[in-house]
Design a protein around this motif. Structure first.
Motif, PDB file in Angstrom:
ATOM      1  N   GLU A  60      -3.490   6.394   5.608  1.00  0.00           N
ATOM      2  CA  GLU A  60      -3.428   7.352   4.504  1.00  0.00           C
ATOM      3  C   GLU A  60      -3.042   6.645   3.196  1.00  0.00           C
ATOM      4  O   GLU A  60      -2.289   5.663   3.222  1.00  0.00           O
ATOM      5  CB  GLU A  60      -2.331   8.403   4.791  1.00  0.00           C
ATOM      6  N   PRO A  61      -3.541   7.182   2.075  1.00  0.00           N
ATOM      7  CA  PRO A  61      -3.138   6.599   0.781  1.00  0.00           C
ATOM      8  C   PRO A  61      -1.617   6.546   0.595  1.00  0.00           C
ATOM      9  O   PRO A  61      -1.090   5.596   0.019  1.00  0.00           O
ATOM     10  CB  PRO A  61      -3.771   7.546  -0.250  1.00  0.00           C
ATOM     11  N   ILE A  62      -0.910   7.560   1.114  1.00  0.00           N
ATOM     12  CA  ILE A  62       0.546   7.598   0.944  1.00  0.00           C
ATOM     13  C   ILE A  62       1.209   6.386   1.591  1.00  0.00           C
ATOM     14  O   ILE A  62       2.230   5.887   1.108  1.00  0.00           O
ATOM     15  CB  ILE A  62       1.143   8.931   1.476  1.00  0.00           C
ATOM     16  N   GLU A  63       0.592   5.875   2.693  1.00  0.00           N
ATOM     17  CA  GLU A  63       1.131   4.666   3.331  1.00  0.00           C
ATOM     18  C   GLU A  63       1.027   3.483   2.369  1.00  0.00           C
ATOM     19  O   GLU A  63       1.927   2.634   2.314  1.00  0.00           O
ATOM     20  CB  GLU A  63       0.356   4.351   4.620  1.00  0.00           C
ATOM     21  N   ALA A  64      -0.087   3.432   1.651  1.00  0.00           N
ATOM     22  CA  ALA A  64      -0.278   2.356   0.669  1.00  0.00           C
ATOM     23  C   ALA A  64       0.725   2.495  -0.470  1.00  0.00           C
ATOM     24  O   ALA A  64       1.288   1.504  -0.948  1.00  0.00           O
ATOM     25  CB  ALA A  64      -1.707   2.393   0.133  1.00  0.00           C
ATOM     26  N   VAL A  65       0.961   3.730  -0.898  1.00  0.00           N
ATOM     27  CA  VAL A  65       1.936   3.974  -1.966  1.00  0.00           C
ATOM     28  C   VAL A  65       3.316   3.477  -1.536  1.00  0.00           C
ATOM     29  O   VAL A  65       4.020   2.800  -2.291  1.00  0.00           O
ATOM     30  CB  VAL A  65       1.999   5.478  -2.330  1.00  0.00           C
ATOM     31  N   LYS A  66       3.689   3.789  -0.274  1.00  0.00           N
ATOM     32  CA  LYS A  66       4.995   3.357   0.234  1.00  0.00           C
ATOM     33  C   LYS A  66       5.075   1.832   0.290  1.00  0.00           C
ATOM     34  O   LYS A  66       6.102   1.241  -0.054  1.00  0.00           O
ATOM     35  CB  LYS A  66       5.250   3.942   1.621  1.00  0.00           C
TER      36      LYS A  66
END
Ligand SMILES: [Zn+2]
Length: 180
Positions: A60-66
């Protein structure tokens, strides 16, 4: 984009090109732009988040953000709702950004018009040596090089350099408005 791409191991040359991380190749066909990358070989296109997600096969994009948040010590409270102060700060920054883009467009138009005006006036050569020199011609004689220099400079300096030319550009706007 460049900071992150380099941070994750891409070797970017002086023209902003690097080997594509998403397909095997021997010559660089990926261009790194300020906010995204694009591969002319395989068509891969991604912003910082998409690039990170794909590079590390994150679901997920949120994983990349983290991941970016951790790797670059950004200290964003990922997953928490922003405070109203943060939201208004965000809107303020967006508005400033828009105002700057608008100013930059207008400033470039001014410099470009100035250059063309100088080229036009430079053609107002006296027909015979006895003719009185047109004052616009005399002005252009002294300012055509300067107009070229300003255009060149504007295209090559960054945001702060452009803003530092603000007073000069305002004066030129007046010159154009009064046509000398
Ligand atoms: Zn590629």
């Amino acid at each position: 984009m460049r900071t992150v791409a380099e941070g994750y191991g891409l070797n970017i040359d002086r023209s902003g090109m690097c080997l594509c991380p998403f397909h095997a190749e021997k010559t660089s066909s990926t261009k790194v732009y300020p906010h995204n990358i694009y591969c002319f070989g395989c068509g891969a296109s991604a912003d910082v988040i998409g690039f990170t997600q794909r590079l590390f096969s994150l679901s997920e994009p949120i994983e990349a953000v983290k991941k970016l948040n951790d790797d670059y010590d950004l200290h964003f409270a990922v997953g928490q709702a922003p405070t109203s102060a943060e939201v208004s700060e965000y809107h303020k920054r967006i508005a400033e950004r828009r105002a700057y883009v608008e100013w930059e467009k207008q400033a470039w138009r001014t410099l470009h018009d100035y250059l063309w005006l100088m080229r036009e006036w430079r053609e107002l050569v006296p027909k015979s040596p006895d003719d009185v020199q047109d004052r616009r011609f005399v002005y252009a004689l002294h300012h055509l090089d300067y107009a070229e220099y300003l255009c060149d400079e504007f295209l090559h300096v960054g945001r702060s350099g452009k803003l530092a030319m603000g007073d000069t550009i305002r004066n030129i706007e007046n010159i154009i408005r009064m046509k000398g």
